[in-house]
Motif scaffolding. Structure first.
Motif, PDB file in Angstrom:
ATOM      1  N   ASP A 249       0.830  -1.194   0.000  1.00 25.36           N
ATOM      2  CA  ASP A 249       0.000   0.000   0.000  1.00 25.36           C
ATOM      3  C   ASP A 249       0.876   1.260   0.000  1.00 25.36           C
ATOM      4  O   ASP A 249       1.742   1.422   0.871  1.00 25.36           O
ATOM      5  CB  ASP A 249      -0.910  -0.016   1.235  1.00 25.36           C
ATOM      6  CG  ASP A 249      -1.952   1.071   1.208  1.00 25.36           C
ATOM      7  OD1 ASP A 249      -3.052   0.821   0.693  1.00 25.36           O
ATOM      8  OD2 ASP A 249      -1.661   2.186   1.688  1.00 25.36           O
ATOM      9  N   VAL A 250       0.641   2.133  -0.951  1.00 27.55           N
ATOM     10  CA  VAL A 250       1.473   3.335  -1.084  1.00 27.55           C
ATOM     11  C   VAL A 250       1.364   4.217   0.159  1.00 27.55           C
ATOM     12  O   VAL A 250       2.374   4.780   0.625  1.00 27.55           O
ATOM     13  CB  VAL A 250       1.062   4.130  -2.344  1.00 27.55           C
ATOM     14  CG1 VAL A 250       1.821   5.451  -2.399  1.00 27.55           C
ATOM     15  CG2 VAL A 250       1.341   3.319  -3.603  1.00 27.55           C
ATOM     16  N   ALA A 251       0.168   4.335   0.715  1.00 30.50           N
ATOM     17  CA  ALA A 251      -0.016   5.177   1.896  1.00 30.50           C
ATOM     18  C   ALA A 251       0.722   4.600   3.105  1.00 30.50           C
ATOM     19  O   ALA A 251       1.263   5.357   3.930  1.00 30.50           O
ATOM     20  CB  ALA A 251      -1.497   5.339   2.211  1.00 30.50           C
ATOM     21  N   ILE A 252       0.737   3.289   3.236  1.00 28.22           N
ATOM     22  CA  ILE A 252       1.485   2.657   4.327  1.00 28.22           C
ATOM     23  C   ILE A 252       2.967   2.978   4.208  1.00 28.22           C
ATOM     24  O   ILE A 252       3.635   3.330   5.190  1.00 28.22           O
ATOM     25  CB  ILE A 252       1.266   1.131   4.328  1.00 28.22           C
ATOM     26  CG1 ILE A 252      -0.176   0.789   4.712  1.00 28.22           C
ATOM     27  CG2 ILE A 252       2.245   0.434   5.275  1.00 28.22           C
ATOM     28  CD1 ILE A 252      -0.571   1.164   6.110  1.00 28.22           C
ATOM     29  N   ARG A 253       3.477   2.899   3.001  1.00 27.16           N
ATOM     30  CA  ARG A 253       4.897   3.189   2.794  1.00 27.16           C
ATOM     31  C   ARG A 253       5.196   4.670   3.036  1.00 27.16           C
ATOM     32  O   ARG A 253       6.252   5.028   3.578  1.00 27.16           O
ATOM     33  CB  ARG A 253       5.315   2.758   1.394  1.00 27.16           C
ATOM     34  CG  ARG A 253       5.303   1.237   1.216  1.00 27.16           C
ATOM     35  CD  ARG A 253       5.395   0.816  -0.238  1.00 27.16           C
ATOM     36  NE  ARG A 253       6.542   1.408  -0.884  1.00 27.16           N
ATOM     37  CZ  ARG A 253       6.574   1.783  -2.153  1.00 27.16           C
ATOM     38  NH1 ARG A 253       5.501   1.629  -2.927  1.00 27.16           N
ATOM     39  NH2 ARG A 253       7.662   2.316  -2.655  1.00 27.16           N
ATOM     40  N   ALA A 254       4.247   5.548   2.676  1.00 29.85           N
ATOM     41  CA  ALA A 254       4.426   6.982   2.949  1.00 29.85           C
ATOM     42  C   ALA A 254       4.406   7.247   4.451  1.00 29.85           C
ATOM     43  O   ALA A 254       5.177   8.067   4.964  1.00 29.85           O
ATOM     44  CB  ALA A 254       3.328   7.780   2.251  1.00 29.85           C
ATOM     45  N   ALA A 255       3.522   6.555   5.154  1.00 30.36           N
ATOM     46  CA  ALA A 255       3.451   6.726   6.611  1.00 30.36           C
ATOM     47  C   ALA A 255       4.713   6.217   7.283  1.00 30.36           C
ATOM     48  O   ALA A 255       5.204   6.814   8.256  1.00 30.36           O
ATOM     49  CB  ALA A 255       2.222   5.995   7.159  1.00 30.36           C
ATOM     50  N   LEU A 256       5.255   5.123   6.763  1.00 35.46           N
ATOM     51  CA  LEU A 256       6.492   4.589   7.339  1.00 35.46           C
ATOM     52  C   LEU A 256       7.654   5.539   7.079  1.00 35.46           C
ATOM     53  O   LEU A 256       8.511   5.749   7.957  1.00 35.46           O
ATOM     54  CB  LEU A 256       6.777   3.204   6.753  1.00 35.46           C
ATOM     55  CG  LEU A 256       7.988   2.466   7.331  1.00 35.46           C
ATOM     56  CD1 LEU A 256       7.893   2.363   8.846  1.00 35.46           C
ATOM     57  CD2 LEU A 256       8.097   1.071   6.712  1.00 35.46           C
ATOM     58  N   GLN A 257       7.685   6.141   5.906  1.00 41.54           N
ATOM     59  CA  GLN A 257       8.708   7.156   5.622  1.00 41.54           C
ATOM     60  C   GLN A 257       8.632   8.284   6.628  1.00 41.54           C
ATOM     61  O   GLN A 257       9.646   8.727   7.177  1.00 41.54           O
ATOM     62  CB  GLN A 257       8.521   7.704   4.209  1.00 41.54           C
ATOM     63  CG  GLN A 257       9.483   8.837   3.861  1.00 41.54           C
ATOM     64  CD  GLN A 257       9.098   9.562   2.573  1.00 41.54           C
ATOM     65  OE1 GLN A 257       8.222   9.117   1.835  1.00 41.54           O
ATOM     66  NE2 GLN A 257       9.756  10.679   2.309  1.00 41.54           N
TER      67      GLN A 257
END
Length: 300
Positions: A249-257
């Motif tokens: 999920d792109v949003a999950i990866r953005a949140a992890l960043q």
């Protein structure tokens, strides 16, 4: 018309705003309508239109099902299950909060988000079709396509609210009913393929009594057009499965960043590895990461 009634106690700290936000995504309110104190949602149960109404107080949810037909065997239990889904009552937040209490990254998120819960779609089929509709497009376009999908395949309750379609309703559609209304051919074919497999008895969305999701996951992955992200999202929104890995999920990866304070999003492999430390509660880890994107940057 027949009616059923339930009163569901709400756990301490219950966040009804999350429930209302999830079900209020379509501003036109074709199949769901929300107010500050409740919601109305149309569904089909074995071909029968049902209007679910929920009114919140501080301590409980008063629920009513208005049924355009007879109350059939198993309907009461099934609709009670739907209510648990749409009210986010399947996954308790406490086990994850306990797991990450001393975690320097996720612990503060869990404490800041309090009693965050996973709000689900009414059924696994609704969750799956929503995931397919939303693949690789922005949210506003996905919501518009979902509305079209409901108007094409669903049916109206006597109240006027539209009911989300069942597999049999989607299976009868012609491809042009969707491609002529801004669905890509691939997306339309996947939706019809899924619905027809279920309707023809070649694919079951029922979990075994053990609750093991492996068989359903593998069967879905064998359907052309359905990949790991769609399956994991369906497990989360459709089944309330507690250990979904949303590393794609792109949003999950953005949140992890944001959480790691890095200059770029981690790739899927690294995200998958990072989420693995929170098994068997990766679904709640994803929920808290999503929620962190709504918070001010200083809270991260």
């Amino acid at each position: 018309m027949n009616a059923l009634h339930w009163t569901l106690p709400l756990p301490p700290g219950y966040r009804r705003g999350d429930v209302l936000a999830f079900h209020g995504r379509d501003a036109e309110g074709v199949a769901e309508q929300v107010t500050p104190d409740g919601l109305r949602k149309g569904i089909l149960h074995d071909g029968v239109p049902v209007l679910l109404t929920v009114a919140f107080t501080e301590l409980q949810a008063t629920c009513r099902a208005e049924i355009d037909g007879h109350v059939t065997d198993g309907m009461t239990e099934a609709l009670h299950g739907v209510l648990l889904n749409i009210l986010g009552m399947r996954i308790a937040p406490e086990p994850f909060a306990q797991l990450v209490a001393a975690d320097p990254l996720m612990g503060p998120l869990a404490r800041a988000n309090g009693s965050l819960r996973i709000v689900q779609s009414a059924t696994p089929f609704e969750a799956l079709t929503w995931a397919i509709i939303g693949q690789q497009i922005n949210l506003s376009f996905a919501i518009a396509l979902r509305r079209t999908f409901i108007l094409q395949a669903g049916r109206q309750h006597s109240s006027g609210l539209w009911c989300y379609p069942e597999p049999r309703d989607v299976a009868r559609l012609e491809l042009e009913a969707l491609t002529g209304r801004k669905f890509s051919r691939a997306k339309a074919e996947t939706l019809l393929r899924l619905a027809r497999l279920i309707h023809d008895g070649e694919l079951s969305l029922e979990l075994p009594a053990s609750g093991d999701v492996t068989v359903v996951s593998q069967a879905l992955l064998a359907v052309k057009g359905i990949g790991p992200w769609t399956v994991n999202y369906a497990l989360l929104r459709g089944y309330g499965y507690a250990d979904c890995s949303l590393h794609g999920d792109v949003a999950i990866r953005a949140a992890l960043q944001k959480l790691l304070k890095e200059d770029s999003k981690p790739d899927m492999a690294r995200t998958e590895q990072w989420l693995r430390q929170y098994a068997p509660h990766r679904t709640m880890a994803a929920a808290h990461l999503w929620a962190s994107l709504q918070a001010p940057a200083s809270d991260g």
